[in-house]
Motif scaffolding. Structure first.
Motif, PDB file in Angstrom:
ATOM      1  N   PHE A 142       0.841  -1.191   0.000  1.00  0.00           N
ATOM      2  CA  PHE A 142       0.000   0.000   0.000  1.00  0.00           C
ATOM      3  C   PHE A 142       0.877   1.242   0.000  1.00  0.00           C
ATOM      4  CE2 PHE A 142      -0.779   0.148   4.945  1.00  0.00           C
ATOM      5  CZ  PHE A 142       0.547  -0.152   5.169  1.00  0.00           C
ATOM      6  N   GLY A 143       0.242   2.399  -0.226  1.00  0.00           N
ATOM      7  CA  GLY A 143       0.977   3.647  -0.364  1.00  0.00           C
ATOM      8  C   GLY A 143       1.306   4.296   0.967  1.00  0.00           C
ATOM      9  N   ASP A 144       2.112   5.354   0.900  1.00  0.00           N
ATOM     10  CA  ASP A 144       2.534   6.036   2.115  1.00  0.00           C
ATOM     11  C   ASP A 144       1.366   6.711   2.836  1.00  0.00           C
ATOM     12  OD1 ASP A 144       2.866   7.549  -0.374  1.00  0.00           O
ATOM     13  OD2 ASP A 144       3.427   9.235   0.884  1.00  0.00           O
ATOM     14  N   LEU A 145       0.404   7.209   2.089  1.00  0.00           N
ATOM     15  CA  LEU A 145      -0.746   7.841   2.740  1.00  0.00           C
ATOM     16  C   LEU A 145      -1.613   6.801   3.451  1.00  0.00           C
ATOM     17  CD1 LEU A 145      -1.867  10.548   0.134  1.00  0.00           C
ATOM     18  CD2 LEU A 145      -0.257  10.747   2.041  1.00  0.00           C
ATOM     19  N   SER A 146      -1.784   5.627   2.841  1.00  0.00           N
ATOM     20  CA  SER A 146      -2.527   4.546   3.496  1.00  0.00           C
ATOM     21  C   SER A 146      -1.784   4.077   4.733  1.00  0.00           C
ATOM     22  CB  SER A 146      -2.723   3.378   2.525  1.00  0.00           C
ATOM     23  OG  SER A 146      -3.551   3.743   1.450  1.00  0.00           O
ATOM     24  N   ALA A 147      -0.464   3.961   4.640  1.00  0.00           N
ATOM     25  CA  ALA A 147       0.338   3.550   5.799  1.00  0.00           C
ATOM     26  C   ALA A 147       0.210   4.569   6.927  1.00  0.00           C
ATOM     27  CB  ALA A 147       1.801   3.391   5.389  1.00  0.00           C
ATOM     28  N   PHE A 148       0.211   5.845   6.586  1.00  0.00           N
ATOM     29  CA  PHE A 148       0.076   6.923   7.574  1.00  0.00           C
ATOM     30  C   PHE A 148      -1.247   6.799   8.336  1.00  0.00           C
ATOM     31  CE2 PHE A 148      -1.549  11.283   8.395  1.00  0.00           C
ATOM     32  CZ  PHE A 148      -0.629  11.666   9.359  1.00  0.00           C
ATOM     33  N   HIS A 149      -2.306   6.371   7.638  1.00  0.00           N
ATOM     34  CA  HIS A 149      -3.617   6.224   8.266  1.00  0.00           C
ATOM     35  C   HIS A 149      -3.683   5.036   9.220  1.00  0.00           C
ATOM     36  CE1 HIS A 149      -5.169   9.189   5.423  1.00  0.00           C
ATOM     37  NE2 HIS A 149      -6.320   9.154   6.064  1.00  0.00           N
ATOM     38  N   ASP A 150      -2.709   4.130   9.186  1.00  0.00           N
ATOM     39  CA  ASP A 150      -2.823   2.907   9.980  1.00  0.00           C
ATOM     40  C   ASP A 150      -1.502   2.567  10.670  1.00  0.00           C
ATOM     41  OD1 ASP A 150      -4.312   0.863  10.998  1.00  0.00           O
ATOM     42  OD2 ASP A 150      -4.253  -0.400   9.219  1.00  0.00           O
ATOM     43  N   LEU A 151      -0.772   3.598  11.107  1.00  0.00           N
ATOM     44  CA  LEU A 151       0.549   3.376  11.700  1.00  0.00           C
ATOM     45  C   LEU A 151       0.500   2.489  12.941  1.00  0.00           C
ATOM     46  CD1 LEU A 151       2.245   6.896  11.428  1.00  0.00           C
ATOM     47  CD2 LEU A 151       2.757   4.849  10.101  1.00  0.00           C
ATOM     48  N   ASN A 152      -0.537   2.656  13.768  1.00  0.00           N
ATOM     49  CA  ASN A 152      -0.605   1.893  15.011  1.00  0.00           C
ATOM     50  C   ASN A 152      -0.654   0.387  14.777  1.00  0.00           C
ATOM     51  OD1 ASN A 152      -0.525   4.165  16.568  1.00  0.00           O
ATOM     52  ND2 ASN A 152      -2.737   4.294  16.871  1.00  0.00           N
ATOM     53  N   VAL A 157       4.888  -3.890   2.452  1.00  0.00           N
ATOM     54  CA  VAL A 157       5.579  -3.114   1.420  1.00  0.00           C
ATOM     55  C   VAL A 157       4.901  -1.750   1.328  1.00  0.00           C
ATOM     56  CG1 VAL A 157       6.263  -2.986  -1.004  1.00  0.00           C
ATOM     57  CG2 VAL A 157       6.167  -5.210   0.152  1.00  0.00           C
ATOM     58  N   ILE A 158       5.641  -0.707   1.686  1.00  0.00           N
ATOM     59  CA  ILE A 158       5.093   0.656   1.659  1.00  0.00           C
ATOM     60  C   ILE A 158       5.632   1.371   0.422  1.00  0.00           C
ATOM     61  CG2 ILE A 158       4.908   2.866   2.862  1.00  0.00           C
ATOM     62  CD1 ILE A 158       5.411   1.376   5.478  1.00  0.00           C
ATOM     63  N   MET A 159       4.742   1.707  -0.491  1.00  0.00           N
ATOM     64  CA  MET A 159       5.128   2.433  -1.700  1.00  0.00           C
ATOM     65  C   MET A 159       5.148   3.927  -1.375  1.00  0.00           C
ATOM     66  SD  MET A 159       5.543  -0.057  -3.743  1.00  0.00           S
ATOM     67  CE  MET A 159       5.896   0.968  -5.153  1.00  0.00           C
ATOM     68  N   ASN A 160       6.295   4.414  -0.994  1.00  0.00           N
ATOM     69  CA  ASN A 160       6.415   5.811  -0.557  1.00  0.00           C
ATOM     70  C   ASN A 160       6.836   6.696  -1.728  1.00  0.00           C
ATOM     71  OD1 ASN A 160       6.769   8.224   0.719  1.00  0.00           O
ATOM     72  ND2 ASN A 160       8.151   7.457   2.305  1.00  0.00           N
ATOM     73  N   ASN A 161       5.850   7.260  -2.407  1.00  0.00           N
ATOM     74  CA  ASN A 161       6.139   8.223  -3.476  1.00  0.00           C
ATOM     75  C   ASN A 161       5.832   9.650  -3.027  1.00  0.00           C
ATOM     76  OD1 ASN A 161       3.353   8.280  -3.552  1.00  0.00           O
ATOM     77  ND2 ASN A 161       3.176   7.125  -5.458  1.00  0.00           N
ATOM     78  N   ASN A 162       5.783   9.822  -1.705  1.00  0.00           N
ATOM     79  CA  ASN A 162       5.594  11.132  -1.081  1.00  0.00           C
ATOM     80  C   ASN A 162       4.320  11.815  -1.561  1.00  0.00           C
ATOM     81  OD1 ASN A 162       6.224  13.209   0.675  1.00  0.00           O
ATOM     82  ND2 ASN A 162       7.485  14.316  -0.813  1.00  0.00           N
ATOM     83  N   GLY A 163       3.203  11.121  -1.344  1.00  0.00           N
ATOM     84  CA  GLY A 163       1.924  11.749  -1.666  1.00  0.00           C
ATOM     85  C   GLY A 163       1.000  10.837  -2.451  1.00  0.00           C
ATOM     86  N   GLY A 164      -0.055  11.436  -2.988  1.00  0.00           N
ATOM     87  CA  GLY A 164      -1.067  10.688  -3.732  1.00  0.00           C
ATOM     88  C   GLY A 164      -0.735  10.578  -5.202  1.00  0.00           C
ATOM     89  N   TYR A 191      -2.599  20.675  -2.639  1.00  0.00           N
ATOM     90  CA  TYR A 191      -3.957  20.312  -2.277  1.00  0.00           C
ATOM     91  C   TYR A 191      -4.363  18.897  -2.694  1.00  0.00           C
ATOM     92  CZ  TYR A 191      -4.817  25.140  -0.929  1.00  0.00           C
ATOM     93  OH  TYR A 191      -4.767  26.355  -0.296  1.00  0.00           O
ATOM     94  N   PHE A 192      -3.653  18.292  -3.645  1.00  0.00           N
ATOM     95  CA  PHE A 192      -4.037  16.974  -4.131  1.00  0.00           C
ATOM     96  C   PHE A 192      -2.942  15.925  -3.898  1.00  0.00           C
ATOM     97  CE2 PHE A 192      -6.647  19.994  -6.377  1.00  0.00           C
ATOM     98  CZ  PHE A 192      -7.904  19.422  -6.282  1.00  0.00           C
ATOM     99  N   ALA A 193      -1.708  16.205  -4.297  1.00  0.00           N
ATOM    100  CA  ALA A 193      -0.619  15.254  -4.058  1.00  0.00           C
ATOM    101  C   ALA A 193      -0.325  15.127  -2.566  1.00  0.00           C
ATOM    102  CB  ALA A 193       0.634  15.692  -4.805  1.00  0.00           C
ATOM    103  N   THR A 194      -0.498  16.179  -1.828  1.00  0.00           N
ATOM    104  CA  THR A 194      -0.334  16.234  -0.361  1.00  0.00           C
ATOM    105  C   THR A 194       0.906  15.484   0.145  1.00  0.00           C
ATOM    106  OG1 THR A 194      -1.823  14.336  -0.069  1.00  0.00           O
ATOM    107  CG2 THR A 194      -2.793  16.544   0.080  1.00  0.00           C
ATOM    108  N   PRO A 195       2.094  15.915  -0.240  1.00  0.00           N
ATOM    109  CA  PRO A 195       3.312  15.245   0.234  1.00  0.00           C
ATOM    110  C   PRO A 195       3.485  15.398   1.741  1.00  0.00           C
ATOM    111  CG  PRO A 195       3.859  17.296  -0.887  1.00  0.00           C
ATOM    112  CD  PRO A 195       2.400  17.080  -1.114  1.00  0.00           C
ATOM    113  N   LEU A 196       3.857  14.304   2.411  1.00  0.00           N
ATOM    114  CA  LEU A 196       4.043  14.313   3.865  1.00  0.00           C
ATOM    115  C   LEU A 196       5.500  14.179   4.275  1.00  0.00           C
ATOM    116  CD1 LEU A 196       1.060  12.019   4.968  1.00  0.00           C
ATOM    117  CD2 LEU A 196       1.156  14.515   4.943  1.00  0.00           C
ATOM    118  N   ALA A 197       6.375  13.864   3.315  1.00  0.00           N
ATOM    119  CA  ALA A 197       7.816  13.721   3.584  1.00  0.00           C
ATOM    120  C   ALA A 197       8.079  12.770   4.753  1.00  0.00           C
ATOM    121  CB  ALA A 197       8.441  15.091   3.847  1.00  0.00           C
ATOM    122  N   LEU A 198       7.404  11.612   4.715  1.00  0.00           N
ATOM    123  CA  LEU A 198       7.544  10.642   5.801  1.00  0.00           C
ATOM    124  C   LEU A 198       8.717   9.695   5.570  1.00  0.00           C
ATOM    125  CD1 LEU A 198       3.797   9.647   6.342  1.00  0.00           C
ATOM    126  CD2 LEU A 198       5.193  11.085   7.830  1.00  0.00           C
TER     127      LEU A 198
END
Length: 584
Positions: free
Chosen positions: A458-468, A483-490, A507-514
């Motif tokens: 899954f992507g980095d944003l999905s991983a961010f939503h379920d870190l716990n 496997v975290i697909m970290n492309n820094n955003g959507g 506003y759309f890609a919303t990079p989090l730099a995680l």
């Protein structure tokens, strides 16, 4: 097409006529202004159809009990029609009785439009979902919308009739009307010829085949010269195999969704990687009949192909034993509730069309060969490499869970049978609402319920939503490869027109730099990261062989991944054009 005085009368005409086509013959009407168009539609139809029974009852409570009596005596549903406000509340006592005595009833209530809700407007109450759990199905219909989707309206009515007839349940349709209800302003709407023909026919727009059907009188595809199969989400390997055997027997091309349980099977009928080339086909490639087994499909291009085929007169038959309405484009001519096996056995012999099958097969083989070549190129897109490596090394009889948004689309596009060998693989995703929350926890639940090694991508944003849930990975007794697909955003938004907006990145890609390294280590989960194609293949193979759970973070670039896909699609287009020229 008959002329209609205004949009209210036009939609009411469609509602009443479609219910009649579905076998509904009895209406109980209580007078009211807001329901004018519905009443007139019934009255007009009664002049034409001598088998239509219409009863006028001023008291809605009595009207509902009369309708209940009709249902008890005939075991068929009657229709109640009332105006807005407290009128439909007076139906409630009879509905309670109908619910618990399993008598079918269909209620059509007129309602105020949205702008009059919660405004103090006269005779306006909350009517949406009014009967709660007493109704097996309820739907709001904006009958004053000049842009109403006619196919969706007719499809909804056919489903309502099917539920109320086959399940002896209660259905509530809440119809919103704006004034004027009756005037001389003609409604002029653009209706495509194929749809106009269906409206004016004597058959319902969508026909339902009950699982208790004893014959195949509704299912005729013997005259079709060009038939294809779409295999949507299917949880049972036996079902998937039954469809493949049927396709092989009749030489029919199969387009299997990534969640179909057929994508890992080796069969000449399976059209590999169709998402990359299905929209390159021309009108001459459209089928006469589409057999869609199962439910949803990921590929938007395949859905567009279905829509375009239906617009050209193709019949779309959906085989879905589940009691839920799956027909997102309202394109189905028939929806069968038969099991896959029963449906296949109900069909007459199909004329084999080798030439039509070969046309698809040649394109699919060409694209798969191209992808196979790319799999050995280490400079490829990391996102493509993740799919091809998992495709190659994931163990048989394990689970693969795919995150939503871009991840599942990448697997739907790039995943294909490796070296022509079938592999039984359980592929899952949360496609009911397609959310990006709770994906990791869902995958862990699947892993522990099946006691099978599980890979989740899954992507980095999905991983961010379920870190716990990384804590659950650490404590799980079943091996889980994250496997975290970290492309820094959507990354999915790069496929949409909004990518050209100056506001796109913020506003759309919303990079989090995680960076997920410290997070994984905090929960005590083994961690590694990759930035090159070859690195991922090595890391994933090691993870498969190692008994411990782990996290592999894949750091990639959204722009370069999209550039790879664009170049790939251009190369596929060129290859298909060359093939067409050679066969001309």
């Amino acid at each position: 097409m008959t002329k209609h005085e205004n949009i209210n009368q036009f939609t009411s005409y469609l509602i009443i006529r479609e219910l009649y086509k579905c076998g509904i013959r009895c209406f109980y009407i209580s007078p009211g202004s807001r329901s004018t168009a519905l009443t007139l539609a019934v009255a007009d139809l009664a002049l034409e159809k001598k088998d239509l029974s219409v009863h006028i009852a001023v008291d809605e409570r009595a009207s509902a009990f009369m309708c209940l009596g009709y249902s008890k005596a005939t075991h068929t549903p009657g229709v109640l029609i009332c105006t807005s406000g407290s009128a439909l509340a007076n139906y409630f006592p009879a509905i309670v009785e109908a619910k618990y005595s399993c008598n079918p009833m269909l209620i059509i209530s007129a309602d105020r439009p949205d702008e009059l809700q919660d405004s103090g407007a006269n005779q306006t109450i909350r009517q949406d979902g009014f009967y709660g759990d007493y109704a097996k199905f309820s739907k709001e219909i904006d009958c004053s919308d000049v842009n109403i989707d006619i196919k969706y309206l007719l499809s909804t009515l056919d489903y309502s009739a099917f539920i109320v007839k086959s399940e002896s349940g209660i259905v509530h349709l809440n119809c919103k009307f704006r004034e004027p209800f009756f005037d001389s302003i003609p409604f002029v709407g653009e209706i495509e010829p194929v749809l106009s023909e269906k409206i004016n026919s004597n058959e319902s727009f969508t026909q339902y085949v009950s699982p208790h059907a004893k014959c195949n009188s509704h299912i005729k595809i013997g005259d079709s010269k060009k038939v294809i199969i779409i295999l949507g989400e299917t949880r049972d390997f036996a079902d998937a195999n039954a469809v493949i055997r049927f396709a092989e027997k009749n030489c029919l091309p199969v387009f299997p969704d990534i969640l179909s349980n057929a994508r890992c099977l080796s069969s000449p009928t399976i059209m590999q990687n169709y998402d990359l080339w299905i929209n390159k086909l021309s009108n001459v490639d459209f089928p006469d009949t589409i057999l869609h087994f199962g439910t949803s499909i990921v590929s938007k291009d395949l859905q567009h192909f279905v829509n375009n085929s239906v617009a050209q007169g193709c019949q779309n038959i959906i085989i879905n034993p589940q009691y839920s309405k799956y027909d997102p484009a309202s394109n189905a001519k028939i929806i069968s509730r038969l099991s896959y096996e029963d449906f296949i056995n109900s069909l007459e012999n199909i004329e084999t069309n080798i030439e039509y099958f070969s046309a698809f097969s040649r394109i699919g083989a060409k694209v798969t060969t191209l992808l196979d070549t790319l799999a050995n190129n280490q400079s490829n897109s990391l996102e493509y490499k993740v799919v091809s490596s998992i495709n190659k090394f994931i163990p048989e009889f394990s689970n693969l869970f795919l995150g939503n948004s871009l991840t599942i689309r990448n697997f739907d596009s790039y995943f294909f049978v490796d070296s022509g060998k079938s592999k039984q693989l359980n592929i899952f995703a949360n496609r009911g609402a397609s959310g990006i929350d709770g994906n990791l926890a869902t995958a862990i639940g699947i892993a522990e319920a099946t006691n099978l090694s599980t890979t989740i991508v899954f992507g980095d944003l999905s991983a961010f939503h379920d870190l716990n849930s990384l804590c659950l990975v650490a404590n799980s007794k079943v091996k889980i490869i994250v496997v975290i697909m970290n492309n820094n955003g959507g990354g999915i938004f790069h496929r949409l027109p909004v990518r050209e907006s100056k506001h796109f990145e913020k506003y759309f890609a919303t990079p989090l730099a995680l960076n997920f390294e410290n997070i994984a280590r905090t929960f005590g989960v083994k961690y590694s990261h990759v930035t090159l194609s070859k690195q991922f293949e090595t890391q994933y193979l090691e993870a498969v062989r190692n008994p411990m759970s782990c996290v592999i973070e894949v750091r990639s670039d959204r722009e370069s991944n999209q550039e790879f896909r664009n170049n790939l699609l251009q190369e596929i287009s060129r290859s298909i054009d060359i093939m067409k020229q050679e066969n001309a």
